[in-house]
Design an enzyme around this catalytic site. Structure first.
Site, PDB file in Angstrom:
ATOM      1  N   LYS A   1      14.510   2.402  36.414  1.00  0.00           N
ATOM      2  CA  LYS A   1      13.080   2.605  36.569  1.00  0.00           C
ATOM      3  C   LYS A   1      12.664   2.732  38.039  1.00  0.00           C
ATOM      4  O   LYS A   1      11.804   3.550  38.379  1.00  0.00           O
ATOM      5  CB  LYS A   1      12.297   1.475  35.891  1.00  0.00           C
ATOM      6  CG  LYS A   1      12.553   1.403  34.395  1.00  0.00           C
ATOM      7  CD  LYS A   1      12.248   2.712  33.736  1.00  0.00           C
ATOM      8  CE  LYS A   1      12.835   2.905  32.362  1.00  0.00           C
ATOM      9  NZ  LYS A   1      12.475   2.024  31.306  1.00  0.00           N
TER      10      LYS A   1
ATOM     11  N   ASP B   1      15.889   7.655  27.575  1.00  0.00           N
ATOM     12  CA  ASP B   1      14.876   6.875  28.299  1.00  0.00           C
ATOM     13  C   ASP B   1      14.197   7.631  29.438  1.00  0.00           C
ATOM     14  O   ASP B   1      13.016   7.459  29.664  1.00  0.00           O
ATOM     15  CB  ASP B   1      15.515   5.598  28.851  1.00  0.00           C
ATOM     16  CG  ASP B   1      14.493   4.543  29.264  1.00  0.00           C
ATOM     17  OD1 ASP B   1      13.619   4.217  28.435  1.00  0.00           O
ATOM     18  OD2 ASP B   1      14.553   4.057  30.408  1.00  0.00           O
TER      19      ASP B   1
ATOM     20  N   ARG C   1      19.167  -6.696  24.941  1.00  0.00           N
ATOM     21  CA  ARG C   1      19.548  -5.285  25.104  1.00  0.00           C
ATOM     22  C   ARG C   1      21.048  -5.085  25.040  1.00  0.00           C
ATOM     23  O   ARG C   1      21.826  -6.014  25.227  1.00  0.00           O
ATOM     24  CB  ARG C   1      19.028  -4.782  26.453  1.00  0.00           C
ATOM     25  CG  ARG C   1      17.495  -4.890  26.562  1.00  0.00           C
ATOM     26  CD  ARG C   1      16.887  -3.661  27.119  1.00  0.00           C
ATOM     27  NE  ARG C   1      15.432  -3.677  26.980  1.00  0.00           N
ATOM     28  CZ  ARG C   1      14.708  -2.585  26.856  1.00  0.00           C
ATOM     29  NH1 ARG C   1      15.277  -1.405  26.848  1.00  0.00           N
ATOM     30  NH2 ARG C   1      13.398  -2.651  26.745  1.00  0.00           N
TER      31      ARG C   1
ATOM     32  N   TYR D   1      17.605  -8.953  35.907  1.00  0.00           N
ATOM     33  CA  TYR D   1      17.433  -8.366  34.573  1.00  0.00           C
ATOM     34  C   TYR D   1      16.952  -6.912  34.602  1.00  0.00           C
ATOM     35  O   TYR D   1      15.944  -6.587  35.248  1.00  0.00           O
ATOM     36  CB  TYR D   1      16.445  -9.195  33.730  1.00  0.00           C
ATOM     37  CG  TYR D   1      16.659  -8.950  32.249  1.00  0.00           C
ATOM     38  CD1 TYR D   1      17.556  -9.739  31.529  1.00  0.00           C
ATOM     39  CD2 TYR D   1      16.039  -7.895  31.595  1.00  0.00           C
ATOM     40  CE1 TYR D   1      17.805  -9.493  30.187  1.00  0.00           C
ATOM     41  CE2 TYR D   1      16.287  -7.641  30.254  1.00  0.00           C
ATOM     42  CZ  TYR D   1      17.166  -8.443  29.560  1.00  0.00           C
ATOM     43  OH  TYR D   1      17.411  -8.192  28.225  1.00  0.00           O
TER      44      TYR D   1
ATOM     45  N   HIS E   1       9.327   9.201  31.703  1.00  0.00           N
ATOM     46  CA  HIS E   1       9.886   8.172  30.814  1.00  0.00           C
ATOM     47  C   HIS E   1      10.071   8.804  29.426  1.00  0.00           C
ATOM     48  O   HIS E   1       9.307   8.525  28.507  1.00  0.00           O
ATOM     49  CB  HIS E   1       8.898   7.001  30.760  1.00  0.00           C
ATOM     50  CG  HIS E   1       9.441   5.755  30.139  1.00  0.00           C
ATOM     51  ND1 HIS E   1       8.620   4.745  29.680  1.00  0.00           N
ATOM     52  CD2 HIS E   1      10.700   5.332  29.913  1.00  0.00           C
ATOM     53  CE1 HIS E   1       9.357   3.755  29.194  1.00  0.00           C
ATOM     54  NE2 HIS E   1      10.624   4.094  29.319  1.00  0.00           N
TER      55      HIS E   1
ATOM     56  N   CYS F   1       8.960   1.413  22.181  1.00  0.00           N
ATOM     57  CA  CYS F   1       8.138   2.125  21.190  1.00  0.00           C
ATOM     58  C   CYS F   1       8.906   3.243  20.498  1.00  0.00           C
ATOM     59  O   CYS F   1       8.303   4.142  19.915  1.00  0.00           O
ATOM     60  CB  CYS F   1       6.868   2.655  21.826  1.00  0.00           C
ATOM     61  SG  CYS F   1       5.722   1.331  22.249  1.00  0.00           S
TER      62      CYS F   1
ATOM     63  N   ARG G   1      11.178  -6.890  32.568  1.00  0.00           N
ATOM     64  CA  ARG G   1      10.518  -6.416  33.774  1.00  0.00           C
ATOM     65  C   ARG G   1       9.260  -7.232  34.015  1.00  0.00           C
ATOM     66  O   ARG G   1       8.565  -7.621  33.085  1.00  0.00           O
ATOM     67  CB  ARG G   1      10.124  -4.941  33.631  1.00  0.00           C
ATOM     68  CG  ARG G   1      11.286  -3.968  33.737  1.00  0.00           C
ATOM     69  CD  ARG G   1      10.825  -2.523  33.644  1.00  0.00           C
ATOM     70  NE  ARG G   1      10.271  -2.216  32.345  1.00  0.00           N
ATOM     71  CZ  ARG G   1       8.981  -2.175  32.063  1.00  0.00           C
ATOM     72  NH1 ARG G   1       8.074  -2.382  33.002  1.00  0.00           N
ATOM     73  NH2 ARG G   1       8.571  -1.910  30.850  1.00  0.00           N
TER      74      ARG G   1
ATOM     75  N   SER H   1       7.618   1.603  26.677  1.00  0.00           N
ATOM     76  CA  SER H   1       8.783   0.749  26.485  1.00  0.00           C
ATOM     77  C   SER H   1       8.749   0.099  25.107  1.00  0.00           C
ATOM     78  O   SER H   1       7.703  -0.373  24.655  1.00  0.00           O
ATOM     79  CB  SER H   1       8.801  -0.340  27.550  1.00  0.00           C
ATOM     80  OG  SER H   1       8.873   0.261  28.818  1.00  0.00           O
TER      81      SER H   1
HETATM   82  P1  GTP Z   1      12.758   1.068  25.942  1.00  0.00           P
HETATM   83  O1  GTP Z   1      14.230   1.048  26.042  1.00  0.00           O
HETATM   84  O2  GTP Z   1      12.117  -0.238  26.241  1.00  0.00           O
HETATM   85  O3  GTP Z   1      12.121   2.160  26.744  1.00  0.00           O
HETATM   86  O4  GTP Z   1      12.394   1.262  24.365  1.00  0.00           O
HETATM   87  P2  GTP Z   1      12.441   2.525  23.398  1.00  0.00           P
HETATM   88  O5  GTP Z   1      11.209   3.343  23.550  1.00  0.00           O
HETATM   89  O6  GTP Z   1      13.740   3.232  23.527  1.00  0.00           O
HETATM   90  O7  GTP Z   1      12.332   1.847  21.945  1.00  0.00           O
HETATM   91  P3  GTP Z   1      13.433   1.651  20.800  1.00  0.00           P
HETATM   92  O8  GTP Z   1      13.859   2.944  20.181  1.00  0.00           O
HETATM   93  O9  GTP Z   1      14.502   0.773  21.311  1.00  0.00           O
HETATM   94  O10 GTP Z   1      12.569   0.879  19.715  1.00  0.00           O
HETATM   95  C1  GTP Z   1      11.897  -0.330  20.019  1.00  0.00           C
HETATM   96  C2  GTP Z   1      11.569  -1.064  18.759  1.00  0.00           C
HETATM   97  O11 GTP Z   1      10.747  -0.246  17.917  1.00  0.00           O
HETATM   98  C3  GTP Z   1      12.797  -1.428  17.938  1.00  0.00           C
HETATM   99  O12 GTP Z   1      12.650  -2.726  17.435  1.00  0.00           O
HETATM  100  C4  GTP Z   1      12.799  -0.412  16.842  1.00  0.00           C
HETATM  101  O13 GTP Z   1      13.424  -0.886  15.678  1.00  0.00           O
HETATM  102  C5  GTP Z   1      11.312  -0.125  16.629  1.00  0.00           C
HETATM  103  N1  GTP Z   1      11.079   1.254  16.111  1.00  0.00           N
HETATM  104  C6  GTP Z   1      11.623   2.404  16.600  1.00  0.00           C
HETATM  105  N2  GTP Z   1      11.255   3.485  15.879  1.00  0.00           N
HETATM  106  C7  GTP Z   1      10.439   3.015  14.892  1.00  0.00           C
HETATM  107  C8  GTP Z   1       9.732   3.632  13.815  1.00  0.00           C
HETATM  108  O14 GTP Z   1       9.775   4.850  13.594  1.00  0.00           O
HETATM  109  N3  GTP Z   1       8.976   2.809  13.040  1.00  0.00           N
HETATM  110  C9  GTP Z   1       8.905   1.455  13.248  1.00  0.00           C
HETATM  111  N4  GTP Z   1       8.149   0.730  12.445  1.00  0.00           N
HETATM  112  N5  GTP Z   1       9.573   0.832  14.245  1.00  0.00           N
HETATM  113  C10 GTP Z   1      10.333   1.597  15.061  1.00  0.00           C
HETATM  114  C1  SPV Z   2      11.806  -0.104  29.575  1.00  0.00           C
HETATM  115  O1  SPV Z   2      11.218  -1.183  29.709  1.00  0.00           O
HETATM  116  O2  SPV Z   2      11.185   0.968  29.394  1.00  0.00           O
HETATM  117  C2  SPV Z   2      13.282  -0.065  29.586  1.00  0.00           C
HETATM  118  C3  SPV Z   2      13.996  -1.275  29.976  1.00  0.00           C
HETATM  119  O3  SPV Z   2      13.859   0.981  29.335  1.00  0.00           O
HETATM  120  S1  SPV Z   2      14.091  -1.493  31.695  1.00  0.00           S
HETATM  121  O4  SPV Z   2      15.269  -0.791  32.179  1.00  0.00           O
HETATM  122  O5  SPV Z   2      14.200  -2.929  31.928  1.00  0.00           O
HETATM  123  O6  SPV Z   2      12.908  -0.949  32.336  1.00  0.00           O
HETATM  124 MN    MN Z   3      12.373   2.624  28.804  1.00  0.00          MN
END
Ligand code: GTP
Ligand code: SPV
Ligand code: MN
Length: 608
Positions: free
Chosen positions: A231, A298, A390, A222, A251, A275, A83, A273
């Site tokens: 979003k 999400d 992704r 993308y 979110h 996190c 994004r 995002s």
């Molecule tokens: P978006 O799809 O962008 O909104 O991301 P999200 O909030 O769904 O994050 P996601 O669960 O995909 O995790 C993002 C990154 O953080 C990945 O590389 C995970 O491995 C890492 N991660 C997730 N949970 C933890 C945790 O509890 N500890 C640590 N150290 N890393 C984590």
């Molecule tokens: C985020 O960035 O929080 C996502 C990926 O979940 S996107 O759909 O590109 O916003």
């Molecule tokens: Mn997201």
């Protein structure tokens, strides 16, 4: 008559299509001048044909079906990988309705810019009409939209991420509100010009018109820039609809948690995002007797149900999840979800025709083709998969999907969690003293930048409610709206508790203090035992924290010193953080609700 006009084939709107939808599609086609107009029905045959055509065009690479049945790899243009917040605009009539956390642009000027860009932008391409429902078709909480796009990759993604096709189109009648989403990759083809695998344009606009519920996106294919149901609609436009109609578009992931006594809870959690939302949504608890099931990963739409309680739906039908860091040791459920029927974007390709990314396994394969299509070995010194690579996969394929994930009434929310990625200051878990304090915790989330959006990695940024890039109106008004929703809930006597978590605190040596992932179930346990009235809490200047010994650390490999550090409150750095919060609040020029500013004064008083 031009040759292009002769070759044009515009399929008519399906029988029963709402006249306004048909007219709008005609108008967009007249502006963008595609060679073909195709109305998508959402069928399997349609998806199969799109995938086949994309394989032939080089947009998708079919993976080895022995390893990954019916799955594909897409490699984006290296300039189109996340994004782009600087090119994302909220074009409200009044600039103060966009607020300081958004890029505002004048709607009249923006319309004229966009009309220039979209003029003929689909020449040589197909305009796909993609009707979709956010939320189960027919649910009172669902909302409808139609996206037109000239990207077959976006159509295929929308087919996974939403309830897309004829059924959604049939829901739209003369008095049904629906969101208009116009998308073009901005790469018209001259007669005979060869296409590229990932067409896009250096000029990019992701523009939102909140008053008319419209989205215009140009130049990117993308993720959130292009899959406009996500979003752009389900957060930026939906947050405005929610403000006007008295609900919330957030979110947030949604989970169903069952404790060892068989009590069921639902939890909504907002993290910025990349996190940890998808990971928490698919958590396999490390502690016995607890189960976590997935409702959404999400986005959540929440509102007061007929029973007066806060209820939520997941408006999406799929996951667009971060690949790097996803592996059998961190997120087995995601790995199991991705067994097949998945589009991977910007991951690495293995010699055996399967995919790989950093964190999928501890040892990388000896040779790979990286996300840019270049040869790669572990000695290459660069990641093989893009950090924001992704997977796109249907939610129903997730082994932990909850039986109530499509409940048209939504699930009852018992607890709300806010989190961020903070190496310092923020403890592992804090409970808000009340709803107002919870809104303050949401309003003051700050987090280190990730690869999910363009920007400097690791830099600390304010991300209130994890919505900084996604709130379609003034963020301070969003806080006021949360306060108002809390008041409504209080009237019916059921206000969910609010908590703050941080999985990412680091020691002086730079190591994560908390093992995270499956062990986060221990934090969920404390949170839900609080909700269930089974455990006490201790006062800290930041809120309520577990009393010594109350966080379940049985069998956990974390030293006493690290545990203490995870909850340490350094008054000096918190005073500095409070000053920074005051400056942040000032940027809203008097719009921050009194109940939120008051919480900052309470914090300052408690810090002494
Ligand atoms: P978006 O799809 O962008 O909104 O991301 P999200 O909030 O769904 O994050 P996601 O669960 O995909 O995790 C993002 C990154 O953080 C990945 O590389 C995970 O491995 C890492 N991660 C997730 N949970 C933890 C945790 O509890 N500890 C640590 N150290 N890393 C984590
Ligand atoms: C985020 O960035 O929080 C996502 C990926 O979940 S996107 O759909 O590109 O916003
Ligand atoms: Mn997201």
């Amino acid at each position: 008559m031009s040759i292009a006009a002769v070759t044009r084939s515009f399929s008519p709107a399906p029988d029963g299509t709402d006249a306004a939808v048909a007219q709008w599609v005609d108008d967009i086609a007249a502006l963008t001048l595609p060679d073909r107009v195709v109305w998508c029905d959402g069928s399997k045959a349609e998806w199969d044909a799109l995938a086949k055509a994309m394989v032939e065009a080089g947009t998708l690479i079919k993976l080895n079906a022995e390893h990954r049945p019916y799955s594909f790899l897409a490699r984006s243009d290296p300039s189109d990988v996340a994004r782009i917040e600087e090119r994302t605009f909220i074009c409200s009539v009044d600039p103060s309705d966009a607020g300081p956390t958004n890029n505002w642009a004048d709607p009249v000027e923006m319309r004229s810019t966009l009309e220039g860009l979209f003029d003929g932008s689909m020449r040589g391409r197909t305009l796909y009409v993609v009707p979709f429902s956010m939320g189960p078709i027919g649910s009172p909480l669902s909302r409808l939209g139609v996206q037109v796009t000239d990207s077959p990759y976006v159509v295929a993604s929308m087919g996974i991420m939403t309830r897309m096709g004829s059924e959604a189109l049939q829901q739209i009648g003369p008095s049904t509100p629906w969101v208009r989403a116009i998308h073009s990759v901005g790469a018209p083809l001259a007669l005979g010009q060869a296409d590229v695998p990932w067409p896009c344009n250096d000029t990019k606009y992701i523009s939102h018109f909140p008053e008319s519920r419209e989205i215009w996106s140009f130049g990117s294919a993308y993720g959130g820039n292009a899959i406009l149901a996500k979003k752009a609609f389900a957060l930026r436009i939906a947050s405005v609809m929610a403000r006007d109609e008295g609900w919330l578009a957030e979110h947030m992931l949604l989970i169903k948690v069952t404790n060892p006594r068989g009590r069921v809870f639902h939890v909504a959690a907002a993290f910025p995002s990349a996190c940890g939302k998808t990971n928490l949504a698919m958590l396999s608890p490390s502690i016995p007797g607890w189960t976590v099931e997935t409702v959404g990963d999400d986005i959540a739409w929440l509102g007061r149900g007929a029973d007066g309680r806060l209820r939520a739906i997941n408006p999406e039908a799929g996951f667009f999840g971060v690949a790097p860091g996803t592996g059998y040791s961190t997120n087995q459920t995601a790995m199991d979800t991705l067994w097949g029927n998945t589009i991977f974007t910007n991951v690495a390709l293995r010699e055996d025709g399967d995919v790989w990314w950093e964190g999928m396994s501890d040892t990388p394969p000896a040779r790979l083709i990286d996300w840019e299509g270049k040869e790669w070995t572990p000695a290459s010194g660069r990641p093989a998969a893009h950090p924001n690579s992704r997977f796109t996969v249907a939610a129903r394929q997730c082994p932990s999907i909850s039986d109530d994930w499509e409940d048209p009434q939504g699930v009852v929310i018992d607890a709300i969690i806010f989190g961020g990625r903070r190496a310092t200051n923020v403890p592992l878990v804090v409970e808000a003293r009340d709803w107002e304090h919870g809104v303050y915790l949401g309003a003051t989330i700050s987090s280190e930048r990730t690869a999910a959006a363009e920007g400097t990695l690791g830099e600390l940024r304010r991300d209130p409610f994890a919505m900084a890039p996604f709130c379609g109106y003034n963020m301070a008004d969003h806080w006021a709206h949360w306060l108002a929703v809390g008041q409504e809930l209080r009237r019916s006597g059921s206000v969910p508790r609010i908590f703050q978590v941080n999985w990412f605190r680091k020691g002086a040596d730079g190591r994560f203090l908390w093992p995270g992932f499956a062990e986060n179930s221990r934090v969920l346990e404390w949170i839900l035992e609080r909700v269930d009235g089974q455990v006490a809490a201790t006062e800290s200047p930041l809120g309520l924290v577990p009393a010594p010994g109350d966080l379940n650390t049985e069998g956990l490999d974390v030293s006493e010193a690290d545990l203490a550090e995870l909850f340490a409150v350094d008054a000096d750095s918190w005073r500095a953080e409070a000053d920074d919060t005051a400056a942040f609040f000032d940027s809203f020029e008097g719009r921050v609700p009194e109940a939120v500013s008051r919480q900052l004064e309470v914090l300052r008083a408690k810090l002494g």
